[in-house]
Motif scaffolding. Structure first.
Motif, PDB file in Angstrom:
ATOM      1  N   LYS A   1      50.191  26.399 -29.904  1.00  0.00           N
ATOM      2  CA  LYS A   1      50.188  27.257 -28.704  1.00  0.00           C
ATOM      3  C   LYS A   1      49.121  26.821 -27.709  1.00  0.00           C
ATOM      4  CE  LYS A   1      51.655  31.188 -31.451  1.00  0.00           C
ATOM      5  NZ  LYS A   1      51.262  32.510 -31.958  1.00  0.00           N
ATOM      6  N   ASN A   2      48.499  25.668 -27.982  1.00  0.00           N
ATOM      7  CA  ASN A   2      47.450  25.106 -27.131  1.00  0.00           C
ATOM      8  C   ASN A   2      46.175  25.960 -27.127  1.00  0.00           C
ATOM      9  OD1 ASN A   2      46.772  22.786 -25.687  1.00  0.00           O
ATOM     10  ND2 ASN A   2      47.032  23.826 -23.734  1.00  0.00           N
ATOM     11  N   GLU A   3      45.989  26.760 -28.180  1.00  0.00           N
ATOM     12  CA  GLU A   3      44.761  27.548 -28.324  1.00  0.00           C
ATOM     13  C   GLU A   3      43.675  26.631 -28.883  1.00  0.00           C
ATOM     14  OE1 GLU A   3      46.254  31.970 -29.460  1.00  0.00           O
ATOM     15  OE2 GLU A   3      46.677  30.406 -30.942  1.00  0.00           O
ATOM     16  N   TYR A   4      42.526  26.636 -28.249  1.00  0.00           N
ATOM     17  CA  TYR A   4      41.416  25.768 -28.631  1.00  0.00           C
ATOM     18  C   TYR A   4      40.513  26.487 -29.625  1.00  0.00           C
ATOM     19  CZ  TYR A   4      37.230  22.902 -28.169  1.00  0.00           C
ATOM     20  OH  TYR A   4      36.153  22.101 -28.420  1.00  0.00           O
ATOM     21  N   PHE A   5      40.210  25.825 -30.750  1.00  0.00           N
ATOM     22  CA  PHE A   5      39.381  26.422 -31.785  1.00  0.00           C
ATOM     23  C   PHE A   5      38.007  25.772 -31.917  1.00  0.00           C
ATOM     24  CE2 PHE A   5      43.696  27.447 -32.963  1.00  0.00           C
ATOM     25  CZ  PHE A   5      43.602  28.810 -33.235  1.00  0.00           C
ATOM     26  N   GLY A   6      37.800  24.658 -31.273  1.00  0.00           N
ATOM     27  CA  GLY A   6      36.533  23.942 -31.376  1.00  0.00           C
ATOM     28  C   GLY A   6      36.803  22.464 -31.570  1.00  0.00           C
ATOM     29  N   GLY A   7      35.790  21.747 -31.978  1.00  0.00           N
ATOM     30  CA  GLY A   7      35.977  20.319 -32.163  1.00  0.00           C
ATOM     31  C   GLY A   7      34.725  19.643 -32.665  1.00  0.00           C
ATOM     32  N   ALA A   8      34.599  18.385 -32.326  1.00  0.00           N
ATOM     33  CA  ALA A   8      33.453  17.584 -32.759  1.00  0.00           C
ATOM     34  C   ALA A   8      33.207  16.480 -31.735  1.00  0.00           C
ATOM     35  CB  ALA A   8      33.726  16.971 -34.135  1.00  0.00           C
ATOM     36  N   ILE A   9      31.983  16.010 -31.705  1.00  0.00           N
ATOM     37  CA  ILE A   9      31.598  14.883 -30.852  1.00  0.00           C
ATOM     38  C   ILE A   9      30.905  13.864 -31.737  1.00  0.00           C
ATOM     39  CG2 ILE A   9      30.207  14.140 -28.880  1.00  0.00           C
ATOM     40  CD1 ILE A   9      30.417  17.035 -27.833  1.00  0.00           C
ATOM     41  N   SER A  10      31.299  12.599 -31.579  1.00  0.00           N
ATOM     42  CA  SER A  10      30.794  11.520 -32.426  1.00  0.00           C
ATOM     43  C   SER A  10      30.465  10.303 -31.557  1.00  0.00           C
ATOM     44  CB  SER A  10      31.885  11.180 -33.444  1.00  0.00           C
ATOM     45  OG  SER A  10      31.505  10.114 -34.263  1.00  0.00           O
ATOM     46  N   PRO A  11      29.566   9.433 -32.024  1.00  0.00           N
ATOM     47  CA  PRO A  11      29.272   8.223 -31.246  1.00  0.00           C
ATOM     48  C   PRO A  11      30.528   7.380 -31.027  1.00  0.00           C
ATOM     49  CG  PRO A  11      27.663   8.487 -32.998  1.00  0.00           C
ATOM     50  CD  PRO A  11      28.747   9.499 -33.237  1.00  0.00           C
ATOM     51  N   GLY A  12      30.717   6.931 -29.807  1.00  0.00           N
ATOM     52  CA  GLY A  12      31.837   6.070 -29.470  1.00  0.00           C
ATOM     53  C   GLY A  12      31.561   4.621 -29.839  1.00  0.00           C
ATOM     54  N   LEU A  13      32.515   3.774 -29.557  1.00  0.00           N
ATOM     55  CA  LEU A  13      32.410   2.373 -29.949  1.00  0.00           C
ATOM     56  C   LEU A  13      31.231   1.684 -29.277  1.00  0.00           C
ATOM     57  CD1 LEU A  13      33.713   0.240 -31.695  1.00  0.00           C
ATOM     58  CD2 LEU A  13      35.238  -0.303 -29.784  1.00  0.00           C
ATOM     59  N   HIS A  14      31.063   1.866 -27.974  1.00  0.00           N
ATOM     60  CA  HIS A  14      29.959   1.229 -27.263  1.00  0.00           C
ATOM     61  C   HIS A  14      28.610   1.697 -27.819  1.00  0.00           C
ATOM     62  CE1 HIS A  14      27.929  -0.780 -23.989  1.00  0.00           C
ATOM     63  NE2 HIS A  14      27.291   0.332 -23.717  1.00  0.00           N
ATOM     64  N   MET A  15      28.505   2.978 -28.106  1.00  0.00           N
ATOM     65  CA  MET A  15      27.252   3.527 -28.639  1.00  0.00           C
ATOM     66  C   MET A  15      26.946   2.966 -30.029  1.00  0.00           C
ATOM     67  SD  MET A  15      26.050   7.499 -29.061  1.00  0.00           S
ATOM     68  CE  MET A  15      26.320   7.873 -27.336  1.00  0.00           C
ATOM     69  N   ARG A  16      27.956   2.716 -30.825  1.00  0.00           N
ATOM     70  CA  ARG A  16      27.754   2.154 -32.162  1.00  0.00           C
ATOM     71  C   ARG A  16      27.181   0.735 -32.072  1.00  0.00           C
ATOM     72  NH1 ARG A  16      31.462   5.169 -36.069  1.00  0.00           N
ATOM     73  NH2 ARG A  16      32.044   6.947 -34.803  1.00  0.00           N
ATOM     74  N   TYR A  17      27.761  -0.055 -31.171  1.00  0.00           N
ATOM     75  CA  TYR A  17      27.223  -1.412 -30.969  1.00  0.00           C
ATOM     76  C   TYR A  17      25.785  -1.352 -30.459  1.00  0.00           C
ATOM     77  CZ  TYR A  17      31.615  -3.950 -31.651  1.00  0.00           C
ATOM     78  OH  TYR A  17      32.741  -4.530 -32.181  1.00  0.00           O
ATOM     79  N   LYS A  18      25.544  -0.496 -29.495  1.00  0.00           N
ATOM     80  CA  LYS A  18      24.199  -0.394 -28.916  1.00  0.00           C
ATOM     81  C   LYS A  18      23.186   0.084 -29.956  1.00  0.00           C
ATOM     82  CE  LYS A  18      21.772   1.196 -24.852  1.00  0.00           C
ATOM     83  NZ  LYS A  18      21.861   1.863 -23.560  1.00  0.00           N
ATOM     84  N   ALA A  19      23.580   1.009 -30.814  1.00  0.00           N
ATOM     85  CA  ALA A  19      22.672   1.508 -31.852  1.00  0.00           C
ATOM     86  C   ALA A  19      22.311   0.415 -32.849  1.00  0.00           C
ATOM     87  CB  ALA A  19      23.303   2.694 -32.580  1.00  0.00           C
TER      88      ALA A  19
END
Length: 85
Positions: A14-32
């Protein structure tokens, strides 16, 4: 431009939003890997990587790209498991 983070949104049919997550992206992984170690180079993603790296550079590509791919697959599986319950 590569995104710095990957965002996951958990919604129902029904397109109801319950939350989510944020994680390092590909560029950030290389930079780290470059920033938080003394000798690893700063690399740009490559289109083709092998499952097993046979050099430091190839191992970095495998870890960044295959690791992110496995994370995304794992999050999708985890969200699907929640929906079934």
């Amino acid at each position: 431009m590569l995104s710095s983070c990957v965002t996951y949104d958990f919604k129902n049919s029904k397109n109801e939003y319950f939350g989510g997550a944020i994680s390092p992206g590909l560029h950030m992984r290389y930079k780290a890997m470059h920033t938080f170690t003394e000798k690893l180079p700063l690399l740009e993603p490559e289109e083709e990587v092998s499952l097993i790296g046979n050099s430091t550079r190839n191992s970095m590509h495998t870890g960044a790209i295959m690791g992110l791919t496995a994370e995304i697959d794992g999050m999708i599986d985890a969200y699907r498991a929640v929906i079934k319950n």
